[in-house]
Design a protein around this motif. Structure first.
Motif, PDB file in Angstrom:
ATOM      1  N   TYR A 115       0.805  -1.226   0.000  1.00  0.00           N
ATOM      2  CA  TYR A 115       0.000   0.000   0.000  1.00  0.00           C
ATOM      3  C   TYR A 115       0.837   1.274   0.000  1.00  0.00           C
ATOM      4  O   TYR A 115       0.307   2.367  -0.224  1.00  0.00           O
ATOM      5  CB  TYR A 115      -0.921   0.033   1.228  1.00  0.00           C
ATOM      6  N   ALA A 116       2.123   1.155   0.265  1.00  0.00           N
ATOM      7  CA  ALA A 116       2.956   2.346   0.471  1.00  0.00           C
ATOM      8  C   ALA A 116       2.942   3.278  -0.742  1.00  0.00           C
ATOM      9  O   ALA A 116       2.808   4.498  -0.597  1.00  0.00           O
ATOM     10  CB  ALA A 116       4.387   1.939   0.818  1.00  0.00           C
ATOM     11  N   ASP A 117       3.094   2.726  -1.947  1.00  0.00           N
ATOM     12  CA  ASP A 117       3.148   3.592  -3.139  1.00  0.00           C
ATOM     13  C   ASP A 117       1.848   4.368  -3.301  1.00  0.00           C
ATOM     14  O   ASP A 117       1.867   5.563  -3.661  1.00  0.00           O
ATOM     15  CB  ASP A 117       3.420   2.743  -4.378  1.00  0.00           C
ATOM     16  N   ASP A 118       0.706   3.713  -3.061  1.00  0.00           N
ATOM     17  CA  ASP A 118      -0.574   4.415  -3.167  1.00  0.00           C
ATOM     18  C   ASP A 118      -0.668   5.556  -2.158  1.00  0.00           C
ATOM     19  O   ASP A 118      -1.070   6.672  -2.487  1.00  0.00           O
ATOM     20  CB  ASP A 118      -1.732   3.438  -2.925  1.00  0.00           C
ATOM     21  N   PRO A 165      -4.339   7.439  -7.949  1.00  0.00           N
ATOM     22  CA  PRO A 165      -5.061   6.170  -8.091  1.00  0.00           C
ATOM     23  C   PRO A 165      -4.802   5.203  -6.936  1.00  0.00           C
ATOM     24  O   PRO A 165      -3.809   5.312  -6.226  1.00  0.00           O
ATOM     25  CB  PRO A 165      -4.501   5.607  -9.400  1.00  0.00           C
ATOM     26  N   VAL A 166      -5.723   4.267  -6.778  1.00  0.00           N
ATOM     27  CA  VAL A 166      -5.565   3.150  -5.845  1.00  0.00           C
ATOM     28  C   VAL A 166      -5.215   1.936  -6.690  1.00  0.00           C
ATOM     29  O   VAL A 166      -6.066   1.420  -7.435  1.00  0.00           O
ATOM     30  CB  VAL A 166      -6.855   2.900  -5.034  1.00  0.00           C
ATOM     31  N   THR A 167      -3.978   1.476  -6.613  1.00  0.00           N
ATOM     32  CA  THR A 167      -3.512   0.396  -7.491  1.00  0.00           C
ATOM     33  C   THR A 167      -3.397  -0.944  -6.784  1.00  0.00           C
ATOM     34  O   THR A 167      -3.569  -1.986  -7.406  1.00  0.00           O
ATOM     35  CB  THR A 167      -2.141   0.761  -8.091  1.00  0.00           C
ATOM     36  N   ALA A 168      -3.070  -0.939  -5.481  1.00  0.00           N
ATOM     37  CA  ALA A 168      -2.910  -2.203  -4.751  1.00  0.00           C
ATOM     38  C   ALA A 168      -4.274  -2.838  -4.506  1.00  0.00           C
ATOM     39  O   ALA A 168      -5.308  -2.155  -4.491  1.00  0.00           O
ATOM     40  CB  ALA A 168      -2.202  -1.957  -3.423  1.00  0.00           C
ATOM     41  N   GLN A 169      -4.252  -4.151  -4.322  1.00  0.00           N
ATOM     42  CA  GLN A 169      -5.501  -4.886  -4.144  1.00  0.00           C
ATOM     43  C   GLN A 169      -5.478  -5.706  -2.868  1.00  0.00           C
ATOM     44  O   GLN A 169      -4.417  -6.059  -2.338  1.00  0.00           O
ATOM     45  CB  GLN A 169      -5.758  -5.805  -5.346  1.00  0.00           C
ATOM     46  N   LEU A 170      -6.681  -6.033  -2.412  1.00  0.00           N
ATOM     47  CA  LEU A 170      -6.873  -6.922  -1.273  1.00  0.00           C
ATOM     48  C   LEU A 170      -7.979  -7.894  -1.650  1.00  0.00           C
ATOM     49  O   LEU A 170      -9.124  -7.483  -1.842  1.00  0.00           O
ATOM     50  CB  LEU A 170      -7.273  -6.119  -0.022  1.00  0.00           C
ATOM     51  N   GLY A 171      -7.624  -9.157  -1.802  1.00  0.00           N
ATOM     52  CA  GLY A 171      -8.610 -10.151  -2.203  1.00  0.00           C
ATOM     53  C   GLY A 171      -9.171  -9.914  -3.581  1.00  0.00           C
ATOM     54  O   GLY A 171     -10.351 -10.175  -3.839  1.00  0.00           O
ATOM     55  N   GLY A 172      -8.355  -9.405  -4.520  1.00  0.00           N
ATOM     56  CA  GLY A 172      -8.800  -9.199  -5.882  1.00  0.00           C
ATOM     57  C   GLY A 172      -9.539  -7.905  -6.120  1.00  0.00           C
ATOM     58  O   GLY A 172      -9.963  -7.625  -7.251  1.00  0.00           O
ATOM     59  N   TRP A 201      -7.800  -2.118  -2.436  1.00  0.00           N
ATOM     60  CA  TRP A 201      -7.714  -2.224  -0.978  1.00  0.00           C
ATOM     61  C   TRP A 201      -8.387  -1.051  -0.279  1.00  0.00           C
ATOM     62  O   TRP A 201      -8.722  -1.135   0.901  1.00  0.00           O
ATOM     63  CB  TRP A 201      -6.252  -2.308  -0.534  1.00  0.00           C
ATOM     64  N   HIS A 202      -8.610   0.055  -1.008  1.00  0.00           N
ATOM     65  CA  HIS A 202      -9.184   1.252  -0.401  1.00  0.00           C
ATOM     66  C   HIS A 202     -10.030   1.967  -1.448  1.00  0.00           C
ATOM     67  O   HIS A 202      -9.745   1.903  -2.648  1.00  0.00           O
ATOM     68  CB  HIS A 202      -8.058   2.178   0.088  1.00  0.00           C
ATOM     69  N   GLU A 203     -11.070   2.649  -0.996  1.00  0.00           N
ATOM     70  CA  GLU A 203     -11.853   3.474  -1.901  1.00  0.00           C
ATOM     71  C   GLU A 203     -10.996   4.667  -2.341  1.00  0.00           C
ATOM     72  O   GLU A 203      -9.941   4.914  -1.761  1.00  0.00           O
ATOM     73  CB  GLU A 203     -13.129   3.960  -1.209  1.00  0.00           C
ATOM     74  N   PRO A 204     -11.416   5.411  -3.399  1.00  0.00           N
ATOM     75  CA  PRO A 204     -10.628   6.585  -3.823  1.00  0.00           C
ATOM     76  C   PRO A 204     -10.278   7.473  -2.631  1.00  0.00           C
ATOM     77  O   PRO A 204     -11.089   7.705  -1.741  1.00  0.00           O
ATOM     78  CB  PRO A 204     -11.574   7.290  -4.801  1.00  0.00           C
TER      79      PRO A 204
END
Length: 710
Positions: free
Chosen positions: A221-224, A320-327, A330-333
């Motif tokens: 999540y760090a980059d996001d 943008p939110v690029t990382a994912q959690l469970g497909g 991981w976070h809303e905008p």
């Protein structure tokens, strides 16, 4: 005014500096208190970045004792204790105290002054040796202080006696405490194991998901978060630059922006103040180039106030939110006003990774600087080893043997696993230069008091609790309650329990989420190699302590089982029986100090380690061990992930046989369920038969103490 030249018997004037401002870091000289102030700050006297801004408040002292103890404290801050008194008292006494120890000493004096006032003793010169003996009993029996804490109180009174003899008028001198001549043992509570050794490790059920989420923040999540934070700072900078007299038609771009939203029926960026929806002045200023004051004027107009009330929306960033959690993302905008909190959680996650995966003390972590973990040299395809160069503060001493508040660079650097290197790199992207946990960046309140300082230990402890709360709320909101972080039964996680927890997990290697997150055997190798050819200490003491406790507990359980008639099998069965009896006789299953731990580990007959995955005990003898091909080497512990079935060091108990049968039954049921492919079912059944065979072999070969006697 500067310091008085002759402190003897004469308190300085009220406007005298508490200590020479020239001794302070230049940026903190304005913080130096005056002698007559009701509150003294000693922050300017230390260069330790994580030192708390503790304050001496003279309201702690009964009025009759306020001035004598104010003067005594002033002398302690400014003048060293003579060598004869230091030598007389022993290693526990220093000629000059650190800021933290000065605070503790004055706190101890305040408790003593309150006790004297309750007994209607109005002058220090009226205190007798019998009174001091009574006070030592009060600390032990009434206050129920631990031995080390009570010892600190008595040392503070010894110091008061010495300084009184040198600097205080006769009415304010304390009689020589009886423990100065007789020693402290008779005036202290019974000895008990203290310090990090009795700090409860964080339980695996809590530490596992806590580490998993911290690693998610650091590695995924760090980059996001950093991208959103950069946009947040850019908008804030634009809003700051627009402050001042508004230019004509300064609201034109904002009105055009609102008209476009209205035409499309889109929501207006809104934030809340209490229970009210209000215009986000800074966000809209940065987004439209309109001064924040003008934003509020425009948004109060009936047209836009009505539209905002009917179409409220968030202050969404473009990052943008690029990382994912469970497909899924991981976070809303990202919302402009949410990002600073997420950044705090990212910094907290970096601390958790550093604290748990290095073994550093909290002060060392908070004192890390940009560049502390340089890129390792060597070819790209070679295995690289990163080192962290940190300052240690707890044992830092100057040339006179007194505490050095600036700390000293640790002689043996810490070895960093890749997760730690990533955490350092994330913090370096934020800090630019200076401290990785710089307070002016991560907690910018009162900037004049935070220059050159790191986040306080208490602040970081509170942030860890908030991180856990955020994770649990986030997991629940995404239907992932199984990934929540359970509360630790021993209370708050804090900052000081990670070292003990790391040692506990390396020594015991529990299964579950924690073991999946980090390979503990690999970490122990890294730590040991990092300290090769150097004196053992620090994290090694904790590793020794935890390993010895683990061995003692297992052997004690084996001894009790054997006494109840249970049996042992395997080539090393008799060695295990003898080791269990020896440990029970010498230690009784309890290791209470590092000295005892080293004594146990130094006895080769007691080097017994349980391998739960293989259902056995390893009675380690390196000359017989098959886990180390070069058995004449210097391996001090077995490689439990490489146990061989024909090794001469193996022993099993009846409990292991029961576990073997339970595992065999479970695998057999899976093989017969029809829910797995046939090749996998065949392998499961083969494994089940192998485990059952080992259990049968144990039953046939087991010996007991009765068998031995026969």
């Amino acid at each position: 005014m500067s310091l008085a030249l002759n402190p003897r018997f004469t308190p300085p004037a009220a406007d005298t500096f508490v200590f020479d401002p020239d001794l302070a870091v230049e940026s903190r000289r304005s913080l130096v208190s005056r002698y007559g102030d009701d509150v003294w700050s000693l922050l300017a006297l230390t260069r330790n970045p994580s030192q708390a801004d503790d304050l001496i408040r003279w309201s702690w002292f009964p009025e009759v004792f306020r001035e004598p103890f104010r003067y005594a404290s002033w002398t302690v801050i400014n003048y060293p204790l003579p060598d004869m008194d230091v030598a007389r008292h022993g290693a526990a006494m220093r000629s000059k105290l650190s800021v933290g120890r000065i605070m503790k000493t004055v706190n101890h004096w305040a408790l003593f002054a309150q006790w004297l006032d309750e007994r209607r003793i109005g002058h220090l010169s009226q205190v007798t040796a019998e009174d001091l003996t009574d006070y030592s009993r009060y600390l032990s029996k009434v206050r129920s202080l631990a031995r080390n804490t009570a010892s600190s109180h008595l040392i503070a009174l010894s110091r008061l006696h010495y300084y009184g003899r040198l600097y205080l008028p006769a009415a304010d001198r304390l009689v020589e405490p009886p423990w100065v001549a007789e020693g402290m043992d008779d005036y202290l509570p019974p000895a008990t194991p203290l310090g990090e050794n009795v700090t409860e490790p964080i339980v695996p059920a809590t530490m596992g998901p806590l580490l998993v989420w911290a690693l998610r923040f650091v590695e995924e999540y760090a980059d996001d978060i950093l991208g959103a934070f950069e946009e947040n700072r850019r908008l804030v900078a634009i809003a700051e630059a627009l402050k001042g007299p508004a230019k004509p038609a300064a609201d034109r771009r904002l009105v055009s922006y609102l008209e476009e939203l209205e035409a499309k029926g889109l929501p207006v960026p809104t934030t809340t103040k209490g229970q009210r929806l209000v215009a986000p002045g800074v966000f809209l200023a940065g987004r439209t180039g309109t001064p924040a004051a003008k934003v509020h004027q425009v948004m109060r107009k009936p047209r836009w106030a009505k539209y905002q009330a009917q179409h409220p929306g968030g202050c969404l960033l473009e990052s943008p939110v690029t990382a994912q959690l469970g497909g899924e993302p991981w976070h809303e905008p990202f919302d402009f006003y949410v990002v600073p909190g997420l950044l705090n959680h990212l910094v907290t996650a970096c601390f958790i990774v550093l604290g748990y995966l290095t073994g550093m003390r909290t002060g060392e972590i908070l004192g890390l600087e940009n560049g502390c973990c340089p890129d390792s040299e060597g070819p790209e395809d070679a295995a690289r080893r990163h080192l962290i160069y940190a300052r240690q503060f707890k044992v830092a001493r100057d040339e006179d043997g007194n505490h050095d508040s600036a700390g000293v660079v640790r002689e043996a650097p810490w070895v960093a696993v890749p997760q730690v290197v990533r955490a350092v790199r994330v913090l370096e992207r934020l800090s630019g230069h200076g401290l990785l946990f710089a307070a002016e960046l991560h907690d910018p309140r009162q900037p004049e008091r935070r220059s050159g300082r790191s986040l306080a230990i208490a602040t970081m402890s509170n942030r860890i609790e908030r991180f856990i709360e955020w994770v649990n709320t986030h997991a629940a909101g995404r239907g992932r309650q199984s990934e929540a972080i359970p509360a630790d039964p021993h209370g708050r996680v804090g900052t000081g329990r990670f070292r003990r927890t790391l040692a506990w997990h390396i020594a015991r290697r529990p299964g579950g989420l924690v073991a999946l997150a980090v390979q503990y055997g690999h970490m122990r190798t890294l730590i040991s190699e990092g300290y090769g050819s150097r004196s053992r200490g620090g994290i090694h003491d904790l590793l020794d302590f935890e390993t010895a406790r683990n061995v003692a507990e297992h052997l004690s359980e084996v001894h009790e089982a054997i006494q109840d008639g249970e049996g042992v099998s395997g080539p090393a069965a008799r060695r295990l029986i003898n080791a269990a009896a020896t440990e029970h006789s010498r230690f009784g299953g309890i290791i209470a100090s590092v000295r005892q731990a080293r004594s146990l580990l130094a006895d080769p007959t007691l080097n017994v380690f349980e391998n739960r995955e293989a259902f056995l005990f390893c009675n380690y003898d390196r000359t017989k061990a098959l886990c180390h091909p070069g058995r004449g080497g210097k391996n001090e512990a077995p490689s439990l992930d490489r146990c061989k079935a024909n090794c001469a060091n193996i022993a099993r108990t009846d409990e292991h046989a029961r576990q073997l049968r339970d595992a065999a039954d479970s695998l057999g049921k899976q093989a017969a369920s029809g829910l797995v492919p046939e090749p996998l079912a065949d392998r499961l059944q083969e494994r089940a038969d192998s485990l059952a065979e080992l259990a049968d072999k144990h039953d046939n070969d087991r010996v007991t103490t009765g068998t031995e006697a026969g």
